[in-house]
Design a protein around this motif. Sequence first.
Motif, PDB file in Angstrom:
ATOM      1  N   ALA A   1     -21.478  -9.623   0.552  1.00  0.00           N
ATOM      2  CA  ALA A   1     -21.455  -8.682   1.936  1.00  0.00           C
ATOM      3  C   ALA A   1     -20.868  -7.190   1.633  1.00  0.00           C
ATOM      4  CB  ALA A   1     -20.626  -9.065   3.101  1.00  0.00           C
ATOM      5  N   GLY A   2     -20.149  -7.022   0.439  1.00  0.00           N
ATOM      6  CA  GLY A   2     -19.720  -5.759   0.135  1.00  0.00           C
ATOM      7  C   GLY A   2     -18.310  -5.308   0.214  1.00  0.00           C
ATOM      8  N   LEU A   3     -17.616  -6.569   0.816  1.00  0.00           N
ATOM      9  CA  LEU A   3     -16.168  -6.170   1.094  1.00  0.00           C
ATOM     10  C   LEU A   3     -15.844  -5.158   1.983  1.00  0.00           C
ATOM     11  CD1 LEU A   3     -14.619  -6.421  -2.620  1.00  0.00           C
ATOM     12  CD2 LEU A   3     -14.985  -8.208  -0.791  1.00  0.00           C
ATOM     13  N   PHE A   4     -14.851  -4.598   2.271  1.00  0.00           N
ATOM     14  CA  PHE A   4     -14.292  -3.533   3.162  1.00  0.00           C
ATOM     15  C   PHE A   4     -15.030  -2.178   2.655  1.00  0.00           C
ATOM     16  CE2 PHE A   4     -11.567  -6.959   4.352  1.00  0.00           C
ATOM     17  CZ  PHE A   4     -11.680  -7.189   5.604  1.00  0.00           C
ATOM     18  N   ASP A   5     -15.460  -1.385   3.725  1.00  0.00           N
ATOM     19  CA  ASP A   5     -15.877   0.019   3.390  1.00  0.00           C
ATOM     20  C   ASP A   5     -14.672   1.057   3.309  1.00  0.00           C
ATOM     21  OD1 ASP A   5     -17.110   2.378   3.245  1.00  0.00           O
ATOM     22  OD2 ASP A   5     -18.545   1.981   4.383  1.00  0.00           O
ATOM     23  N   VAL A   6     -14.153   1.460   2.187  1.00  0.00           N
ATOM     24  CA  VAL A   6     -12.893   2.024   2.208  1.00  0.00           C
ATOM     25  C   VAL A   6     -13.109   3.503   2.750  1.00  0.00           C
ATOM     26  CG1 VAL A   6     -12.260   0.929  -0.088  1.00  0.00           C
ATOM     27  CG2 VAL A   6     -13.537   3.181  -0.083  1.00  0.00           C
ATOM     28  N   ARG A   7     -14.229   3.908   3.185  1.00  0.00           N
ATOM     29  CA  ARG A   7     -14.670   5.123   3.860  1.00  0.00           C
ATOM     30  C   ARG A   7     -14.294   5.159   5.506  1.00  0.00           C
ATOM     31  NH1 ARG A   7     -20.743   5.677   2.311  1.00  0.00           N
ATOM     32  NH2 ARG A   7     -20.545   3.581   3.068  1.00  0.00           N
ATOM     33  N   LEU A   8     -14.210   3.816   5.858  1.00  0.00           N
ATOM     34  CA  LEU A   8     -13.848   3.670   7.384  1.00  0.00           C
ATOM     35  C   LEU A   8     -12.365   3.546   7.716  1.00  0.00           C
ATOM     36  CD1 LEU A   8     -16.911   1.390   7.939  1.00  0.00           C
ATOM     37  CD2 LEU A   8     -16.976   3.707   8.229  1.00  0.00           C
ATOM     38  N   SER A   9     -12.105   3.841   8.731  1.00  0.00           N
ATOM     39  CA  SER A   9     -10.814   3.244   9.054  1.00  0.00           C
ATOM     40  C   SER A   9     -10.570   2.291  10.339  1.00  0.00           C
ATOM     41  CB  SER A   9      -9.738   4.641   9.490  1.00  0.00           C
ATOM     42  OG  SER A   9     -10.504   5.360  10.773  1.00  0.00           O
TER      43      SER A   9
ATOM     44  N   ASP B   1       0.778  -1.032   0.116  1.00  0.00           N
ATOM     45  CA  ASP B   1      -0.048   0.093  -0.088  1.00  0.00           C
ATOM     46  C   ASP B   1       0.892   1.464  -0.050  1.00  0.00           C
ATOM     47  OD1 ASP B   1      -2.307   1.561  -0.045  1.00  0.00           O
ATOM     48  OD2 ASP B   1      -2.543   1.232   2.043  1.00  0.00           O
ATOM     49  N   GLY B   2       1.745   1.380  -1.078  1.00  0.00           N
ATOM     50  CA  GLY B   2       2.592   2.410  -0.985  1.00  0.00           C
ATOM     51  C   GLY B   2       3.703   2.829  -0.085  1.00  0.00           C
ATOM     52  N   SER B   3       4.355   1.675   0.333  1.00  0.00           N
ATOM     53  CA  SER B   3       5.487   1.594   1.235  1.00  0.00           C
ATOM     54  C   SER B   3       6.614   2.425   0.770  1.00  0.00           C
ATOM     55  CB  SER B   3       5.882   0.173   1.388  1.00  0.00           C
ATOM     56  OG  SER B   3       4.985  -0.559   2.115  1.00  0.00           O
ATOM     57  N   THR B   4       7.250   3.220   1.752  1.00  0.00           N
ATOM     58  CA  THR B   4       8.364   3.937   1.421  1.00  0.00           C
ATOM     59  C   THR B   4       9.531   3.227   2.046  1.00  0.00           C
ATOM     60  OG1 THR B   4       7.620   5.309   3.340  1.00  0.00           O
ATOM     61  CG2 THR B   4       7.143   6.025   1.357  1.00  0.00           C
ATOM     62  N   ASP B   5       9.517   2.447   2.801  1.00  0.00           N
ATOM     63  CA  ASP B   5      10.829   1.568   3.229  1.00  0.00           C
ATOM     64  C   ASP B   5      11.330   0.534   2.443  1.00  0.00           C
ATOM     65  OD1 ASP B   5       8.740  -0.141   3.578  1.00  0.00           O
ATOM     66  OD2 ASP B   5       9.348  -0.380   5.939  1.00  0.00           O
ATOM     67  N   ASN B   6      11.787  -0.527   2.727  1.00  0.00           N
ATOM     68  CA  ASN B   6      12.363  -1.557   2.069  1.00  0.00           C
ATOM     69  C   ASN B   6      11.300  -2.846   1.857  1.00  0.00           C
ATOM     70  OD1 ASN B   6      14.581  -2.310   0.410  1.00  0.00           O
ATOM     71  ND2 ASN B   6      15.346  -4.024   2.091  1.00  0.00           N
TER      72      ASN B   6
ATOM     73  N   LEU C   1      -3.406   4.047   0.219  1.00  0.00           N
ATOM     74  CA  LEU C   1      -4.960   3.991  -0.118  1.00  0.00           C
ATOM     75  C   LEU C   1      -5.422   3.531   1.237  1.00  0.00           C
ATOM     76  CD1 LEU C   1      -5.409   3.048  -3.642  1.00  0.00           C
ATOM     77  CD2 LEU C   1      -5.317   5.683  -2.718  1.00  0.00           C
ATOM     78  N   GLY C   2      -4.984   2.951   2.049  1.00  0.00           N
ATOM     79  CA  GLY C   2      -5.596   2.199   3.208  1.00  0.00           C
ATOM     80  C   GLY C   2      -5.815   0.842   3.235  1.00  0.00           C
ATOM     81  N   VAL C   3      -5.990   0.099   4.531  1.00  0.00           N
ATOM     82  CA  VAL C   3      -5.689  -1.476   4.404  1.00  0.00           C
ATOM     83  C   VAL C   3      -7.224  -1.842   3.970  1.00  0.00           C
ATOM     84  CG1 VAL C   3      -7.042  -1.180   6.682  1.00  0.00           C
ATOM     85  CG2 VAL C   3      -5.760  -3.516   5.902  1.00  0.00           C
ATOM     86  N   SER C   4      -8.309  -1.076   3.819  1.00  0.00           N
ATOM     87  CA  SER C   4      -9.506  -1.637   3.265  1.00  0.00           C
ATOM     88  C   SER C   4      -9.401  -1.701   1.846  1.00  0.00           C
ATOM     89  CB  SER C   4     -10.594  -0.740   3.551  1.00  0.00           C
ATOM     90  OG  SER C   4     -11.060  -0.765   5.037  1.00  0.00           O
ATOM     91  N   ALA C   5      -8.961  -0.615   1.004  1.00  0.00           N
ATOM     92  CA  ALA C   5      -8.729  -0.799  -0.486  1.00  0.00           C
ATOM     93  C   ALA C   5      -7.652  -1.817  -0.704  1.00  0.00           C
ATOM     94  CB  ALA C   5      -7.931   0.582  -0.824  1.00  0.00           C
ATOM     95  N   ALA C   6      -6.659  -2.005   0.175  1.00  0.00           N
ATOM     96  CA  ALA C   6      -5.506  -2.960  -0.410  1.00  0.00           C
ATOM     97  C   ALA C   6      -6.244  -4.438  -0.252  1.00  0.00           C
ATOM     98  CB  ALA C   6      -4.327  -2.917   0.643  1.00  0.00           C
ATOM     99  N   ARG C   7      -7.232  -4.484   0.814  1.00  0.00           N
ATOM    100  CA  ARG C   7      -7.596  -6.018   0.991  1.00  0.00           C
ATOM    101  C   ARG C   7      -8.585  -6.545   0.031  1.00  0.00           C
ATOM    102  NH1 ARG C   7      -8.994  -4.976   7.345  1.00  0.00           N
ATOM    103  NH2 ARG C   7      -7.112  -6.092   8.346  1.00  0.00           N
ATOM    104  N   ASN C   8      -9.209  -5.182  -0.565  1.00  0.00           N
ATOM    105  CA  ASN C   8     -10.475  -5.538  -1.454  1.00  0.00           C
ATOM    106  C   ASN C   8      -9.743  -5.642  -2.789  1.00  0.00           C
ATOM    107  OD1 ASN C   8     -12.543  -4.857   0.200  1.00  0.00           O
ATOM    108  ND2 ASN C   8     -12.699  -2.733  -0.269  1.00  0.00           N
ATOM    109  N   LEU C   9      -8.761  -5.114  -3.088  1.00  0.00           N
ATOM    110  CA  LEU C   9      -7.923  -5.404  -4.356  1.00  0.00           C
ATOM    111  C   LEU C   9      -7.708  -6.778  -4.274  1.00  0.00           C
ATOM    112  CD1 LEU C   9      -6.660  -4.822  -7.159  1.00  0.00           C
ATOM    113  CD2 LEU C   9      -4.634  -3.656  -5.871  1.00  0.00           C
TER     114      LEU C   9
END
Length: 299
Positions: A171-179, A40-45, A70-78
């Motif tokens: 169920a609609g997967l994870f809601d990307v609006r939530l954290s 999810d856009g890592s900036t380390d190694n 983009l957040g964990v929800s977007a990553a899981r949904n992808l």
Amino acid sequence: MKPKISVIIPTYNREKLITETIESVFNQTYKDIEIIVIDDGSTDNTVNIVKKLQEQSKLPFRVELLLENLGVSAARNLGVFLAKGDYVSFLDSDDYWFSDKLKKQIEFLDSNQEFIGVGSGVAYTNYNNREIVNFRKQTKLNKENEKYELLYQCYIVTSCFLIRKEALILAGLFDVRLSKTEDRDLWWRLPRFGRLGYIDEPLVRYLVHNESISKIQSKNTAKTYIPALDRTLWYYRDSLSKKQIDNIWANAYMMIAYDSANAGDNISTIKNIIKSFRYGNVNIPSLRFMIASIYKSIF
């Protein structure tokens, strides 16, 4: 042949932990699986480490890179959209599976077709020495009261579950609006499509450390939890009594107060304790902890 289980690992800046996480998948006794890592856009190694592990893997192993966080929800949904398996298991990149986790869960689901998913207990583990400091059972649902029990006391760690992919999509997967509440929100919706089972033993190691998502997001609980819970209670309004709904709200506000106390926000802690009292259900142990936290921060 397509794999039976897709293991989805979202990750962000986990260079110190990702190897241990992925190796716990390599070490599973059940082998009909694929691994999908979503960076999810890592900036380390992290990415370089994951690609080296991909080269070593004897299992199908796919790596997808998001250009920004983009957040964990977007990553899981992808990961779900990319998954080829009929079953999905999420593994956070700071957690670890015991070797027979998937074997025991796939055997359960194959033998119990009315269940859409199955969870397990958790071993909470110290970051510094990897010693197990606590065992915790997840919410075990009784068929008669499963919706109430899930909403009243939802202790579910996402890495514990194996889910039928079809149910996740329905169920609609994870809601990307939530954290903070994205995982609970999904578990609350899933019982509309089938039962959730439970294996009464720890199959997952949850690493307790300062960078865990649950700690970082503790201040965001109220902003996401209350709207998600309100929406879910509307779905289940005909399945719950007024007393049950009051108990759910009382426990929700007490949980938010608990998170606020952990975050050092005394004003929010007191406000949410008062809101909990209005519904007439008091959690005495949690109340004692929060009073002690407020006292300590002041004096």
